[in-house]
Design an enzyme around this catalytic site. Structure first.
Site, PDB file in Angstrom:
ATOM      1  CG  ASP A 239      -1.224  -4.341   3.366  1.00  0.00           C
ATOM      2  OD1 ASP A 239      -0.595  -3.950   2.448  1.00  0.00           O
ATOM      3  OD2 ASP A 239      -0.893  -4.191   4.432  1.00  0.00           O
ATOM      4  CG  HIS A 240      -0.772  -4.954  -4.169  1.00  0.00           C
ATOM      5  ND1 HIS A 240      -0.048  -5.531  -4.269  1.00  0.00           N
ATOM      6  CD2 HIS A 240      -1.373  -4.570  -5.161  1.00  0.00           C
ATOM      7  CE1 HIS A 240       0.135  -6.398  -5.834  1.00  0.00           C
ATOM      8  NE2 HIS A 240      -1.084  -5.455  -6.205  1.00  0.00           N
ATOM      9  NE  ARG A 241       1.772  -2.607   3.608  1.00  0.00           N
ATOM     10  CZ  ARG A 241       1.459  -1.909   4.958  1.00  0.00           C
ATOM     11  NH1 ARG A 241       2.558  -1.138   5.253  1.00  0.00           N
ATOM     12  NH2 ARG A 241       0.584  -2.204   5.488  1.00  0.00           N
TER      13      ARG A 241
END
Length: 267
Positions: A239-241
């Site tokens: 999850d790039h967040r």
């Protein structure tokens, strides 16, 4: 006629409200299909996959791990397993699979890189104190992910026996909700089906999932010479967040170190 340009097929228009399945079914001749209604499990899986792919910005990292040391250690540990009495006679106290060692290696990697052992919320990053590793298990009609809690603290034999028990109960649909809800990461292993590599969909609230391919003999270059080694490709979806490229690479590198130096997982 000669020189004519084929026209593009008309685009599919989104179904109007209230039309339901009709726009899809109109594309097929009546009597050429049968309808198999979705059960609640398939509906839940579909809803969560749509949610995951539409709300989580997936980012993918792939590398290869050498398995020969791990396979040798696994063989030694299984050969040394004590024998216990069961209702069916005597049996080894445990029988480790490669997947058991993968679970442990991922849990230790999260211990080594704690900033990747997180879940995203809109107001804060949830920093987990333990590595609770979910393992995707195929069951009739769908998929479920039982969780090995505190896998970073458990021995390989405990992980192995827990996993066998939960996988059996998952296939009989006898898992309790607390045994498959939550967790901090997950493993999806399709190596037993001969799949070389793939990318898995993150299972919220996780920020990562590790997709594991088959171990296979490959020609590799070591010190300028071509050697044969058993290699396994793995792909980490993040999850790039919560886990960006550099942090994901650090986590995957830690996993690779544990897989290729498996004696460290025993101490």
């Amino acid at each position: 006629p000669p020189g004519a340009v084929a026209s593009e097929p008309p685009p599919l228009t989104p179904p109007l409200k209230g039309e339901g399945d009709a726009p899809v079914l109109r594309l097929f001749a009546e009597g050429s299909y049968e309808l198999v209604p979705h059960d609640n499990m398939r509906k839940t899986i579909a809803r969560r996959l749509v949610e995951a792919k539409s709300t989580i910005p997936h980012f993918y990292l792939t590398l290869d791990c050498e398995l020969d040391a791990l396979l040798a250690l696994r063989a030694q540990l299984n050969a040394a397993a004590p024998v216990k009495k069961t209702e069916k006679g005597e049996a080894p106290a445990y029988k480790l699979s490669v997947n058991d060692l993968i679970i442990k290696a991922l849990a230790l990697a999260l211990r080594d890189v704690p900033t990747a052992n997180v879940s995203w919320t809109e107001t804060a990053m949830v920093q987990h104190r333990h590595a609770d590793v979910g393992v995707a298990v195929s069951i009739p009609g769908g998929l479920i992910t039982p969780i090995i809690r505190k896998a970073d603290e458990k021995t390989l034999s405990v992980i192995s026996n827990e996993m066998k028990d939960m996988a059996a109960r998952a296939r009989n649909k006898k898992l309790k909700p607390e045994e498959y809800q939550g967790g901090t990461t997950a493993v999806s292993n399709l190596g037993m089906f001969g799949i070389k590599d793939f990318s898995a969909v993150i299972n919220p609230p996780h920020a990562t999932i590790l997709a594991v391919g088959a171990g296979e003999e490959r020609a590799v270059v070591k010190n300028g010479e071509v050697k044969i080694a058993t290699m396994m490709s793995v792909t980490l979806s993040t999850d790039h967040r919560a886990v960006d490229g550099a942090l994901g690479a650090e986590l995957l590198g830690a996993f690779k170190r544990h897989i290729e130096n498996p004696m460290g997982m025993l101490v």
